[in-house]
Design a protein around this motif. Structure first.
Motif, short mmCIF file in Angstrom:
data_model
loop_
_atom_site.label_atom_id
_atom_site.label_comp_id
_atom_site.label_asym_id
_atom_site.label_seq_id
_atom_site.Cartn_x
_atom_site.Cartn_y
_atom_site.Cartn_z
N SER A 37 -31.31 -14.54 27.39
CA SER A 37 -32.42 -14.89 26.48
C SER A 37 -33.69 -14.27 27.05
O SER A 37 -33.80 -14.05 28.26
CB SER A 37 -32.58 -16.40 26.37
OG SER A 37 -32.83 -16.96 27.65
N ASN A 38 -34.64 -13.98 26.17
CA ASN A 38 -35.87 -13.36 26.63
C ASN A 38 -36.80 -14.32 27.33
O ASN A 38 -37.57 -13.94 28.20
CB ASN A 38 -36.62 -12.72 25.45
CG ASN A 38 -35.89 -11.49 24.97
OD1 ASN A 38 -35.35 -11.48 23.88
ND2 ASN A 38 -35.84 -10.46 25.80
N TYR A 39 -36.74 -15.56 26.95
CA TYR A 39 -37.59 -16.54 27.58
C TYR A 39 -36.81 -17.84 27.72
O TYR A 39 -36.28 -18.36 26.74
CB TYR A 39 -38.88 -16.76 26.78
CG TYR A 39 -39.96 -17.40 27.62
CD1 TYR A 39 -40.89 -16.62 28.31
CD2 TYR A 39 -40.02 -18.78 27.77
CE1 TYR A 39 -41.85 -17.20 29.12
CE2 TYR A 39 -40.98 -19.36 28.57
CZ TYR A 39 -41.89 -18.57 29.25
OH TYR A 39 -42.82 -19.14 30.06
N GLY A 40 -36.73 -18.38 28.92
CA GLY A 40 -35.88 -19.53 29.19
C GLY A 40 -36.43 -20.85 28.66
O GLY A 40 -37.64 -21.00 28.49
N GLN A 41 -35.51 -21.76 28.39
CA GLN A 41 -35.88 -23.10 27.95
C GLN A 41 -35.19 -24.12 28.86
O GLN A 41 -34.15 -23.81 29.42
CB GLN A 41 -35.38 -23.33 26.50
CG GLN A 41 -36.05 -22.44 25.46
CD GLN A 41 -37.51 -22.79 25.28
OE1 GLN A 41 -37.87 -23.97 25.26
NE2 GLN A 41 -38.36 -21.78 25.17
N PRO A 42 -35.72 -25.33 28.95
CA PRO A 42 -35.02 -26.36 29.74
C PRO A 42 -33.68 -26.68 29.11
O PRO A 42 -33.46 -26.42 27.92
CB PRO A 42 -35.95 -27.57 29.65
CG PRO A 42 -37.26 -27.06 29.18
CD PRO A 42 -36.98 -25.82 28.39
N SER A 43 -32.77 -27.26 29.91
CA SER A 43 -31.47 -27.68 29.39
C SER A 43 -31.66 -28.66 28.24
O SER A 43 -32.52 -29.52 28.28
CB SER A 43 -30.68 -28.38 30.50
OG SER A 43 -29.63 -29.12 29.92
N GLN A 44 -30.80 -28.52 27.22
CA GLN A 44 -30.89 -29.47 26.09
C GLN A 44 -30.53 -30.87 26.54
O GLN A 44 -30.78 -31.84 25.83
CB GLN A 44 -29.98 -29.01 24.95
CG GLN A 44 -28.53 -28.87 25.35
CD GLN A 44 -27.60 -28.86 24.15
OE1 GLN A 44 -27.83 -29.55 23.18
NE2 GLN A 44 -26.56 -28.06 24.23
N HIS A 45 -29.91 -31.01 27.74
CA HIS A 45 -29.56 -32.33 28.24
C HIS A 45 -30.66 -32.92 29.11
O HIS A 45 -30.51 -34.02 29.65
CB HIS A 45 -28.26 -32.26 29.06
CG HIS A 45 -27.16 -31.57 28.31
ND1 HIS A 45 -26.57 -32.13 27.20
CD2 HIS A 45 -26.59 -30.36 28.48
CE1 HIS A 45 -25.65 -31.29 26.73
NE2 HIS A 45 -25.65 -30.21 27.49
N ALA A 46 -31.71 -32.16 29.31
CA ALA A 46 -32.78 -32.63 30.20
C ALA A 46 -34.13 -32.34 29.57
O ALA A 46 -34.98 -31.69 30.15
CB ALA A 46 -32.67 -31.94 31.56
N ARG A 47 -34.30 -32.81 28.35
CA ARG A 47 -35.57 -32.57 27.65
C ARG A 47 -36.62 -33.53 28.15
O ARG A 47 -36.41 -34.74 28.18
CB ARG A 47 -35.38 -32.76 26.14
CG ARG A 47 -34.58 -31.61 25.54
CD ARG A 47 -35.37 -30.84 24.50
NE ARG A 47 -34.71 -29.56 24.22
CZ ARG A 47 -33.78 -29.40 23.28
NH1 ARG A 47 -33.41 -30.42 22.53
NH2 ARG A 47 -33.23 -28.23 23.08
N GLN A 48 -37.74 -32.98 28.51
CA GLN A 48 -38.86 -33.79 28.95
C GLN A 48 -40.00 -33.49 28.01
O GLN A 48 -40.19 -32.35 27.61
CB GLN A 48 -39.23 -33.43 30.39
CG GLN A 48 -38.09 -33.77 31.32
CD GLN A 48 -38.12 -32.97 32.58
OE1 GLN A 48 -38.50 -31.81 32.58
NE2 GLN A 48 -37.75 -33.60 33.67
N VAL A 49 -40.74 -34.52 27.64
CA VAL A 49 -41.75 -34.28 26.61
C VAL A 49 -43.11 -34.84 27.01
O VAL A 49 -43.22 -35.86 27.67
CB VAL A 49 -41.36 -34.89 25.24
CG1 VAL A 49 -40.19 -34.15 24.64
CG2 VAL A 49 -41.07 -36.37 25.35
N ARG A 50 -44.13 -34.09 26.57
CA ARG A 50 -45.49 -34.63 26.61
C ARG A 50 -45.57 -35.68 25.51
O ARG A 50 -44.98 -35.52 24.44
CB ARG A 50 -46.50 -33.51 26.34
CG ARG A 50 -46.55 -32.49 27.43
CD ARG A 50 -47.70 -31.52 27.26
NE ARG A 50 -47.48 -30.55 26.21
CZ ARG A 50 -47.82 -29.25 26.31
NH1 ARG A 50 -48.39 -28.79 27.40
NH2 ARG A 50 -47.61 -28.43 25.31
N TRP A 51 -46.32 -36.68 25.77
CA TRP A 51 -46.49 -37.78 24.83
C TRP A 51 -47.86 -37.58 24.22
O TRP A 51 -48.85 -37.44 24.94
CB TRP A 51 -46.43 -39.07 25.62
CG TRP A 51 -45.97 -40.27 24.90
CD1 TRP A 51 -44.87 -40.41 24.11
CD2 TRP A 51 -46.61 -41.56 24.97
NE1 TRP A 51 -44.77 -41.70 23.67
CE2 TRP A 51 -45.81 -42.44 24.18
CE3 TRP A 51 -47.73 -42.07 25.62
CZ2 TRP A 51 -46.14 -43.78 24.02
CZ3 TRP A 51 -48.04 -43.40 25.47
CH2 TRP A 51 -47.26 -44.24 24.66
#
Ligand SMILES: Nc1nc2c(c(=O)[nH]1)N[C@H]1C(S)=C(S)[C@@H](COP(=O)(O)O)O[C@H]1N2
Ligand SMILES: [Mo]
Length: 416
Positions: free
Chosen positions: A54-68
């Motif tokens: 992939s051209n730009y990496g993303q976090p694992s779909q099993h380890a999503r962390q979010v800003r609130w």
């Protein structure tokens, strides 16, 4: 390791706080490993070719962390998003999780059309574009940005019940790379009577605020990069001011102008906001440097300790005055304290990760952390802070946070 197999000797403070070196010893005990069973079969994902590049990496779909996000439907572009401190480890905030505080949204700035103007009390007014700035020798500083309004829920009557990051997470820590302001100011030739620089951002809010010129000479940076990549739009692309250790609002994003002057602008953000009404009815203004603070990020409110055993207590400590010298942790609401281990390197005006093990056998307890910085300043308890500052405060809250763990393992935020 069964809780009983840890001898009394390793307990260093009440309610199960253990020696911080426990994990370093080759004691032959295991904290959490499962007993080995026969060699496992191939897992399903080992039987198919994996995803390509992939051209730009993303976090694992099993380890999503979010800003609130805290913003209203009526004004979606004026609000903030919190860094989930309770879900992160180490010290660097991933750029996509850096907290955001905008007063009127994120501008979509074309770098070819953006300029930084330095003018006013200077020998020659200068204008810089991104390309010209990239020809200067760059420097990096690893430092935190903390909004002066961070942790302000703690001024309320009742403790807020959200995880650590969702009320202390207007705090993020990055490696910023750019041009030292001193270099650019010297080129413009600051006049001798000049005491202030009024910084203005290129957003729809055109935020402006005054900074003492010495700070710009001392360690301020015009940041072009954040954690190795161009500064994210939310955090000031293509260039922002970084004033290490000073409150968030002074770190003007999308910086387009520095007006050098012999007096401050007395703008909204240094009069109506980021000043505090004290017990005597007078307001405290121009409190630039952030005082030392720490918070246990895990465990924190809304979490649950699932079973009895050994838990790593961990959190963050920082000081706008310099380095973290020590962090102590209490499990009995501040009656006894144990020293936590500090992750190295410990950098000035940067967050420091601390850790200490806790043996929990079902006893209800109250966890606290307190930091002392290298000036000798120690983080106050909540009663101490309220005694100093009264109850009218809204900004610059830096007292100790307390987490109560009940006999079931549920964690709540309490005032102690
Ligand atoms: N131009 C501009 N700069 C700004 C702001 C803004 O709204 N506009 N918000 C300020 C405030 S109040 C804070 S706390 C920090 C937040 O920086 P961040 O959004 O990168 O976390 O930016 C400061 N710089
Ligand atoms: Mo802020």
């Amino acid at each position: 390791m069964s809780p009983e197999s840890i001898t009394k000797l390793t307990q260093v403070a009440e309610n199960g706080l253990l020696d911080r070196r426990l994990f370093l010893r080759s004691s032959g005990v295991s904290i959490a490993a499962l007993f080995a069973t026969p060699a496992p079969a191939r897992e399903p994902w080992m039987n198919v070719t994996g995803k390509p590049f992939s051209n730009y990496g993303q976090p694992s779909q099993h380890a999503r962390q979010v800003r609130w996000i805290s913003a209203t439907a009526a004004s979606p572009a004026n609000g903030l998003s919190w860094t989930p401190l309770h879900q992160l480890e180490g010290t660097i905030t991933p750029s996509g999780l850096h907290f955001e505080r905008h007063h009127n949204g994120v501008p979509d700035i074309h770098p070819g059309q953006h300029r930084l103007l330095i003018h006013g009390a200077v020998k020659r007014a200068l204008s810089f574009d991104l390309d010209s700035l990239l020809r200067y020798p760059l420097e990096s500083r690893v430092c935190f940005i903390e909004c002066g309004g961070n942790s302000n829920a703690c001024w309320r009557q009742d403790p807020i019940q959200t995880p650590a990051g969702y009320f202390h997470g207007m705090l993020s820590n990055s490696e910023w790379t750019g041009v030292p302001l001193a270099v650019l100011l010297d080129e413009a030739g600051v006049q001798r009577n000049a005491k202030w620089a009024i910084a203005e951002g290129g957003d729809a809010f055109a935020m402006n605020i005054s900074l003492p010129i010495e700070k710009l000479y001392d360690d301020a940076l015009l940041a072009l990069y954040q954690n190795g990549e161009p500064v994210r739009p939310e955090n000031g692309y293509p260039m922002r001011l970084i004033v290490p250790g000073w409150e968030g609002v002074l770190n003007v994003k999308w910086l387009r102008r520095l007006h050098i002057s012999d007096q401050p602008a007395m703008s909204r953000n240094e009069t109506a906001k980021y000043t505090e009404l004290q017990a005597n009815g007078r307001a405290r203004q121009f409190t630039f440097e952030l005082q030392a603070k720490s918070v246990i990020t895990s465990p924190s409110a809304t979490m649950k300790l699932p079973h009895h055993g050994i838990y790593p207590i961990t959190g963050l400590a920082w000081s706008g005055a310099g380095k973290v010298a020590r962090v102590e942790v209490s499990a009995d609401a501040g009656n006894s304290w144990a020293e936590a281990s500090l992750q190295t390197p410990i950098l000035s005006k940067s967050v420091t990760r601390f850790r200490i093990p806790l043996r929990w056998t079902g006893q209800p307890l109250t966890l606290q952390s307190r930091v002392t910085d290298d000036t000798g300043y120690r983080q106050p308890s909540r009663p101490e802070l309220l005694a100093q500052r009264g109850r009218q405060g809204y900004f610059h809250y830096n007292a100790i946070t307390s987490w109560h763990i009940d006999s079931e393992g549920f964690v709540t935020h309490v005032y102690a």
